[in-house]
Structure formats: C-alpha cells, structure tokens
Design an enzyme around this catalytic site. Structure first.
Site, PDB file in Angstrom:
ATOM      1  CE1 TYR A  35      -1.156  -6.352  10.647  1.00 24.37           C
ATOM      2  CE2 TYR A  35      -3.402  -7.175  10.438  1.00 24.37           C
ATOM      3  CZ  TYR A  35      -2.436  -6.226  10.139  1.00 24.37           C
ATOM      4  OH  TYR A  35      -2.761  -5.146   9.343  1.00 24.37           O
ATOM      5  CB  SER A  36      -5.861  -7.888  14.696  1.00 21.59           C
ATOM      6  OG  SER A  36      -6.112  -9.078  15.382  1.00 21.59           O
ATOM      7  CB  ALA A  37      -3.215  -8.296  19.586  1.00 18.97           C
ATOM      8  CB  THR A  87       7.558  -3.917  13.240  1.00 17.86           C
ATOM      9  OG1 THR A  87       8.881  -4.342  12.921  1.00 17.86           O
ATOM     10  CG2 THR A  87       7.086  -2.937  12.168  1.00 17.86           C
ATOM     11  CG  ASP A 133      14.141  -2.127  12.578  1.00 16.90           C
ATOM     12  OD1 ASP A 133      12.943  -1.842  12.775  1.00 16.90           O
ATOM     13  OD2 ASP A 133      14.687  -3.136  13.070  1.00 16.90           O
ATOM     14  CE  LYS A 152      -1.632  -1.702  11.680  1.00 17.72           C
ATOM     15  NZ  LYS A 152      -0.611  -0.853  11.018  1.00 17.72           N
ATOM     16  CB  THR A 157      -6.012  -3.446   9.958  1.00 21.89           C
ATOM     17  OG1 THR A 157      -6.851  -4.504   9.532  1.00 21.89           O
ATOM     18  CG2 THR A 157      -5.536  -3.777  11.370  1.00 21.89           C
ATOM     19  CG  ASP A 158     -11.150  -4.491   8.377  1.00 22.21           C
ATOM     20  OD1 ASP A 158     -10.063  -5.099   8.460  1.00 22.21           O
ATOM     21  OD2 ASP A 158     -12.008  -4.760   7.501  1.00 22.21           O
ATOM     22  CD  GLU A 159      -6.959  -8.823   9.875  1.00 22.71           C
ATOM     23  OE1 GLU A 159      -6.450  -9.465  10.800  1.00 22.71           O
ATOM     24  OE2 GLU A 159      -6.773  -9.084   8.680  1.00 22.71           O
ATOM     25  CB  ILE A 171      -0.974   0.016   1.201  1.00 20.44           C
ATOM     26  CG1 ILE A 171      -1.781  -1.284   1.253  1.00 20.44           C
ATOM     27  CG2 ILE A 171      -1.914   1.219   1.108  1.00 20.44           C
ATOM     28  CD1 ILE A 171      -2.665  -1.419   2.480  1.00 20.44           C
ATOM     29  CG  HIS A 221     -10.136 -17.855   9.162  1.00 19.90           C
ATOM     30  ND1 HIS A 221     -10.204 -18.697   8.083  1.00 19.90           N
ATOM     31  CD2 HIS A 221     -10.048 -16.608   8.648  1.00 19.90           C
ATOM     32  CE1 HIS A 221     -10.153 -17.999   6.972  1.00 19.90           C
ATOM     33  NE2 HIS A 221     -10.062 -16.715   7.293  1.00 19.90           N
ATOM     34  NE  ARG A 251      -5.193 -16.382   8.346  1.00 19.07           N
ATOM     35  CZ  ARG A 251      -5.321 -15.298   7.586  1.00 19.07           C
ATOM     36  NH1 ARG A 251      -6.274 -14.412   7.832  1.00 19.07           N
ATOM     37  NH2 ARG A 251      -4.509 -15.087   6.573  1.00 19.07           N
TER      38      ARG A 251
HETATM   39  P1  NAD Z   1       3.310  -4.826   3.449  1.00 16.12           P
HETATM   40  O1  NAD Z   1       3.658  -5.971   4.331  1.00 16.12           O
HETATM   41  O2  NAD Z   1       3.136  -5.038   1.998  1.00 16.12           O
HETATM   42  O3  NAD Z   1       4.415  -3.674   3.597  1.00 16.12           O
HETATM   43  C1  NAD Z   1       4.941  -3.321   4.848  1.00 16.12           C
HETATM   44  C2  NAD Z   1       6.170  -2.437   4.610  1.00 16.12           C
HETATM   45  O4  NAD Z   1       6.692  -2.052   5.882  1.00 16.12           O
HETATM   46  C3  NAD Z   1       7.297  -3.169   3.867  1.00 16.12           C
HETATM   47  O5  NAD Z   1       7.864  -2.332   2.900  1.00 16.12           O
HETATM   48  C4  NAD Z   1       8.304  -3.472   4.973  1.00 16.12           C
HETATM   49  O6  NAD Z   1       9.649  -3.543   4.509  1.00 16.12           O
HETATM   50  C5  NAD Z   1       8.085  -2.291   5.914  1.00 16.12           C
HETATM   51  N1  NAD Z   1       8.501  -2.602   7.282  1.00 16.12           N
HETATM   52  C6  NAD Z   1       8.174  -3.706   8.009  1.00 16.12           C
HETATM   53  N2  NAD Z   1       8.783  -3.645   9.208  1.00 16.12           N
HETATM   54  C7  NAD Z   1       9.475  -2.478   9.240  1.00 16.12           C
HETATM   55  C8  NAD Z   1      10.299  -1.856  10.217  1.00 16.12           C
HETATM   56  N3  NAD Z   1      10.538  -2.426  11.407  1.00 16.12           N
HETATM   57  N4  NAD Z   1      10.851  -0.658   9.928  1.00 16.12           N
HETATM   58  C9  NAD Z   1      10.629  -0.065   8.721  1.00 16.12           C
HETATM   59  N5  NAD Z   1       9.891  -0.615   7.752  1.00 16.12           N
HETATM   60  C10 NAD Z   1       9.303  -1.813   8.020  1.00 16.12           C
HETATM   61  O7  NAD Z   1       2.022  -4.175   4.101  1.00 16.12           O
HETATM   62  P2  NAD Z   1       0.790  -3.445   3.403  1.00 16.12           P
HETATM   63  O8  NAD Z   1      -0.183  -4.468   3.014  1.00 16.12           O
HETATM   64  O9  NAD Z   1       1.297  -2.476   2.422  1.00 16.12           O
HETATM   65  O10 NAD Z   1       0.183  -2.668   4.667  1.00 16.12           O
HETATM   66  C11 NAD Z   1       0.596  -1.340   4.964  1.00 16.12           C
HETATM   67  C12 NAD Z   1      -0.118  -0.881   6.212  1.00 16.12           C
HETATM   68  O11 NAD Z   1      -1.522  -0.946   5.994  1.00 16.12           O
HETATM   69  C13 NAD Z   1       0.158  -1.741   7.438  1.00 16.12           C
HETATM   70  O12 NAD Z   1       0.246  -0.894   8.550  1.00 16.12           O
HETATM   71  C14 NAD Z   1      -1.057  -2.645   7.552  1.00 16.12           C
HETATM   72  O13 NAD Z   1      -1.300  -3.007   8.872  1.00 16.12           O
HETATM   73  C15 NAD Z   1      -2.143  -1.731   7.010  1.00 16.12           C
HETATM   74  N6  NAD Z   1      -3.273  -2.421   6.380  1.00 16.12           N
HETATM   75  C16 NAD Z   1      -3.076  -3.262   5.332  1.00 16.12           C
HETATM   76  C17 NAD Z   1      -4.182  -3.862   4.701  1.00 16.12           C
HETATM   77  C18 NAD Z   1      -4.049  -4.780   3.531  1.00 16.12           C
HETATM   78  O14 NAD Z   1      -5.075  -5.307   3.064  1.00 16.12           O
HETATM   79  N7  NAD Z   1      -2.879  -5.011   3.003  1.00 16.12           N
HETATM   80  C19 NAD Z   1      -5.465  -3.587   5.189  1.00 16.12           C
HETATM   81  C20 NAD Z   1      -5.603  -2.773   6.312  1.00 16.12           C
HETATM   82  C21 NAD Z   1      -4.508  -2.146   6.876  1.00 16.12           C
HETATM   83  O1  DAU Z   2      -8.746  -6.631   6.857  1.00 10.49           O
HETATM   84  C1  DAU Z   2      -7.525  -5.992   6.655  1.00 10.49           C
HETATM   85  C2  DAU Z   2      -6.383  -6.990   6.648  1.00 10.49           C
HETATM   86  O2  DAU Z   2      -6.442  -7.677   5.413  1.00 10.49           O
HETATM   87  C3  DAU Z   2      -5.024  -6.313   6.812  1.00 10.49           C
HETATM   88  O3  DAU Z   2      -4.959  -5.698   8.062  1.00 10.49           O
HETATM   89  C4  DAU Z   2      -3.878  -7.316   6.635  1.00 10.49           C
HETATM   90  O4  DAU Z   2      -2.632  -6.640   6.666  1.00 10.49           O
HETATM   91  C5  DAU Z   2      -4.049  -7.989   5.291  1.00 10.49           C
HETATM   92  O5  DAU Z   2      -3.044  -8.970   5.122  1.00 10.49           O
HETATM   93  C6  DAU Z   2      -5.426  -8.624   5.187  1.00 10.49           C
HETATM   94  O6  DAU Z   2      -5.547  -9.711   6.125  1.00 10.49           O
HETATM   95  P1  DAU Z   2      -6.288 -11.077   5.754  1.00 10.49           P
HETATM   96  O7  DAU Z   2      -5.816 -12.110   6.690  1.00 10.49           O
HETATM   97  O8  DAU Z   2      -7.753 -10.873   5.641  1.00 10.49           O
HETATM   98  O9  DAU Z   2      -5.684 -11.290   4.256  1.00 10.49           O
HETATM   99  P2  DAU Z   2      -5.196 -12.591   3.514  1.00 10.49           P
HETATM  100  O10 DAU Z   2      -4.978 -12.202   2.088  1.00 10.49           O
HETATM  101  O11 DAU Z   2      -4.068 -13.263   4.228  1.00 10.49           O
HETATM  102  O12 DAU Z   2      -6.452 -13.544   3.585  1.00 10.49           O
HETATM  103  C7  DAU Z   2      -7.706 -13.166   3.053  1.00 10.49           C
HETATM  104  C8  DAU Z   2      -8.687 -14.289   3.330  1.00 10.49           C
HETATM  105  O13 DAU Z   2      -8.320 -15.423   2.536  1.00 10.49           O
HETATM  106  C9  DAU Z   2      -8.686 -14.778   4.765  1.00 10.49           C
HETATM  107  O14 DAU Z   2     -10.002 -15.121   5.147  1.00 10.49           O
HETATM  108  C10 DAU Z   2      -7.808 -16.030   4.730  1.00 10.49           C
HETATM  109  C11 DAU Z   2      -8.051 -16.573   3.352  1.00 10.49           C
HETATM  110  N1  DAU Z   2      -6.908 -17.274   2.713  1.00 10.49           N
HETATM  111  C12 DAU Z   2      -5.702 -16.647   2.688  1.00 10.49           C
HETATM  112  C13 DAU Z   2      -4.605 -17.254   2.087  1.00 10.49           C
HETATM  113  C14 DAU Z   2      -3.255 -16.576   2.090  1.00 10.49           C
HETATM  114  C15 DAU Z   2      -7.105 -18.498   2.097  1.00 10.49           C
HETATM  115  O15 DAU Z   2      -8.228 -19.053   2.093  1.00 10.49           O
HETATM  116  N2  DAU Z   2      -6.031 -19.096   1.504  1.00 10.49           N
HETATM  117  C16 DAU Z   2      -4.782 -18.542   1.487  1.00 10.49           C
HETATM  118  O16 DAU Z   2      -3.829 -19.168   0.964  1.00 10.49           O
END
Ligand code: NAD
Ligand code: DAU
Length: 351
Positions: free
Chosen positions: A157-159, A103, A62, A161, A132-134, A15, A290, A287
C-alpha cells in the site's frame, strides 16, 4: 452553477465523503463532481444527503481505466482536482497488492494526464493529491515525520502511494502542473469503513465480537479527526505553494492498546449491555512488516498556511463512538450480504 468546481476522486469513501460534506456545507460558491468506482469501500449512502442538490454530481468511473476516465472527463467542466481515490487498507495490500498498483499508481498517472491536458488549455488551477505518512516508513521511539523525511515505504500500500507521490512531484517539475501533495496520519470519524481499527473496535463491542489487537498492541499511530483533516486539505488547496508538500497531523500519538481501551471505556458508558468491553480483547498474529510508529510534525502547514485543528481527541473520539451508535443502518448495510462473506474470508486468512 458556480464557476468554481472541484473534481473529487474517491468522494464516496471515508475521507472523500467527509470532504464533500465539508465543502458543500461551508462554501456555497463551490460545486462538486465526485468520480468514484464504488469499490467495497465506496458507498453512495455516504453522499445521500446531496443527491438532489444542484451543486453536486456523482459519476461512477474507475480511474485505472484510461479510456473510461478520459470519456467521463471529456465534457466535465472542473477547475480543480482533489484526488482521494485509492485502495487504502494495508492488510488488503498484503493479501493482494495488484489492485493497489493499478489504482494508486496507474490510476493517479491517468488522472495526471487528464490534468496535464486541462492545464495546457488553461482550464485547471490546482491538482491536490491526498497521500499518507506511511510513505515515510516507520519511526522508532523518537522523532517525527516532516516534509523533508526520506521516503521508505514498507507495505505494498505505502509503496503504491509513494509511487503516486513521485508521479505528482514529477508532473510539477516536468510539466509545470500546479500540484500540491498532503501526507497525513491516521484519520478517524464518521463514515470510517468498518474494517479499520477504530470502527472495527466500536462495532465489535456493539456486536460482542472479539476485539483483535495485532501483536502486543504497542504500535503507535498519530490519530487525526477527519473533520480537521478536511479543513487542512482545503487550506492547502487555497493557500498551499505549488509543488510543495504538507504533512498533516494533530500531535495525538496513541498506542493501539490505548485506543482500544479508550473505546471500551466509552462503550461501557454508552452501551452498558456488554460491559466490561475490555474482556473482549484478543491479541492476534501481528501484521507482516508492521510499522512501529507514525508521528507527524505539522509545523509547516500551521506556520506557513495558518491552519489550526478545531477538535481535541477526547471530544472527537466520543463524537465518533456516538456516530456509530446513532447510524446503525449505515454499518449494518455494509456488514450484511456480499461484503460480510468477503470480510469473513479475508479475516480468516489474516488472523
Ligand atoms: P477509502 O478506502 O475509505 O475510500 C477510497 C475511495 O476510493 C472509495 O470510495 C473507493 O470506491 C474509491 N476508489 C478505489 N479505487 C478506485 C478506482 N480505481 N477508481 C475510482 N475510485 C476508486 O479511503 P480513505 O480512508 O477515505 O482514504 C482516502 C485517501 O486518503 C486515500 O488516498 C488514502 O491513501 C489517503 N489516506 C487515508 C488515511 C486514513 O487514515 N484513512 C490516512 C492517510 C491518507
Ligand atoms: O497512517 C495513515 C494510514 O492509516 C493510511 O494511509 C491508511 O489508508 C489507513 O488505513 C491507516 O493505516 P493503518 O494500517 O495504520 O490503519 P488500520 O486502522 O488498519 O490500523 C491501525 C493500527 O491498528 C495498526 O497498527 C494495525 C492495528 N490493528 C488494525 C486492525 C484492523 C489492530 O491491532 N487490529 C486490527 O484489527
């Protein structure tokens, strides 16, 4: 050099890098400095196109290393912080929670301390915390998450966050730090790291590998196109009320199985070699803990800040599939070498 400069943590991740593109493409009056540790999820290739642009700067650090963070930030002139950096994968937090606490909790704390000092010197206008909504736990079949939903995180993770959200809240109330927190649902789109559901399914279809669906595939996520998320974050940064939180989503609930079928259908059209791709689906162990359903009610950001999404799911999921088909060197690079060995080991343990 512009007078406005965003310090973007985690800007080499999924993101964060989309947000860097969004800012540099649309706002010529804003500079960007990315701070990122470049963990397995961070990838400088995501930011390649800006490396010679004078508005862009990258620094490897970091955020959980207090000394290194403080030294790096000492001579940086930035006016706002947008904080993405985090360990973000729920499955990894189940296998190894420690990095998540370091982190997400300690890293956020150290960053808040830097921000507090800057704000005291009148050098910082905003601290936007991306969450996150988690943190709200799980929903049953009915209802939606809103800004007033109680916190009930269920995974490490969610705890972690949730811990970071509470720290941010406390810095607003205690020190008057100009904070805004956003809590969004599941993102998808370009640069999505290959171990999350949507990219994993696309890439496994291309590679004719099994498509792992946890449990029965009935769990529901509320999918948000990353480009809409970026515009929502920028809206919150520009217009958000200090100390407030905004939930972000686009009313796009799908079961995991619906997502997997949709991708298989698109892959049948665009990559017919492996059709029918749905034959690759494998139901695997669920998971641990889950969460059943996430769903966002984004009324507050829509009505108070005037944010509107631009994309619909049908077009955006197709655009996403096309992106992975057209950017094979991006993901092949990730899936080769060191990461491949790690990934296979992790997934043996999970499945
Ligand atoms: P991502 O895992 O793709 O990217 C995380 C980035 O943070 C990476 O570039 C990593 O190198 C960097 N990072 C990790 N630890 C670090 C540290 N100690 N110091 C500096 N940099 C560090 O994550 P994302 O999916 O892009 O998510 C970005 C943010 O959005 C996160 O805070 C996540 O909780 C939140 N978020 C993500 C989603 C989603 O669906 N992906 C949804 C809701 C919220
Ligand atoms: O809701 C926001 C969150 O969404 C973010 O805070 C997290 O950073 C982001 O990773 C994401 O979390 P999820 O656990 O929901 O995403 P993930 O893509 O890992 O999984 C999405 C759903 O799919 C979940 O219900 C688990 C399921 N899943 C996931 C994987 C990787 C599968 O069924 N098979 C898989 O192999």
């Amino acid at each position: 050099m512009n007078t406005r400069k965003l310090l973007i943590t985690g800007g080499a991740g999924f993101i964060g890098s989309n947000f860097v593109h969004y800012i540099l493409e649309n706002y010529s009056n804003i500079d960007v400095v990315v701070l990122d540790k470049l963990t397995y999820a961070g990838n400088l290739n995501n930011l390649d196109r800006w490396k010679t642009d004078s508005r862009f700067q990258f620094l490897k650090v970091d955020i959980a290393d207090k000394q290194a963070l403080s030294t790096t930030c000492k001579d940086l002139e930035f006016t706002e912080i947008v904080h993405f950096a985090a360990e973000s994968h729920v499955d990894r937090s189940i296998l190894g929670p420690e990095e998540f606490v370091k982190t997400n909790v300690m890293g956020t704390f150290f960053l808040l301390e830097i921000a507090r000092e800057r704000h005291q010197q009148s050098k910082l206008n905003r601290f936007l915390h991306v969450s996150t909504d988690e943190v709200y736990g799980t929903l049953g079949k009915e209802g939606f998450f809103t800004e007033s939903t109680s916190y009930a995180p269920n995974s490490p993770y969610s705890a972690s966050k949730a811990g970071s959200d509470h720290l941010v809240r406390s810095y607003f109330h205690t020190y008057g730090l100009p904070t805004i927190t956003t809590n969004c649902s599941n993102n998808y789109g370009p640069f999505h790291f290959p171990e999350k559901l949507i990219p994993l399914i696309i890439l496994n279809c291309i590679q004719r590998k099994p498509l792992p669906v946890y449990g029965k595939g009935n769990n529901i996520r509320d999918w948000l196109y990353v480009k809409d998320h970026c515009s929502a974050i920028f809206t919150a940064l520009e217009k958000g009320k200090l100390g407030e939180t905004y939930v972000i989503g686009t009313r796009n609930e799908k079961t995991n199985l619906e997502i997997v079928y949709k991708i298989c259908e698109l892959m049948d059209q665009k990559h017919p070699e492996g059709a029918p791709h749905k034959d690759l689906i494998q139901f695997v162990k669920d998971r641990a803990g889950h969460d059943f359903r996430y769903a966002i009610d984004p009324t507050k950001i829509e009505s108070e800040l005037g944010w509107k999404p631009k994309y619909n799911f049908e077009n955006a999921i197709e655009e996403t599939v096309d992106w992975f088909l057209e950017n094979q060197s991006w993901w092949k690079d990730i899936l080769s070498g060191e990461y491949k060995n790690y990934y296979e080991k992790v997934y043996q343990e999970l499945k």
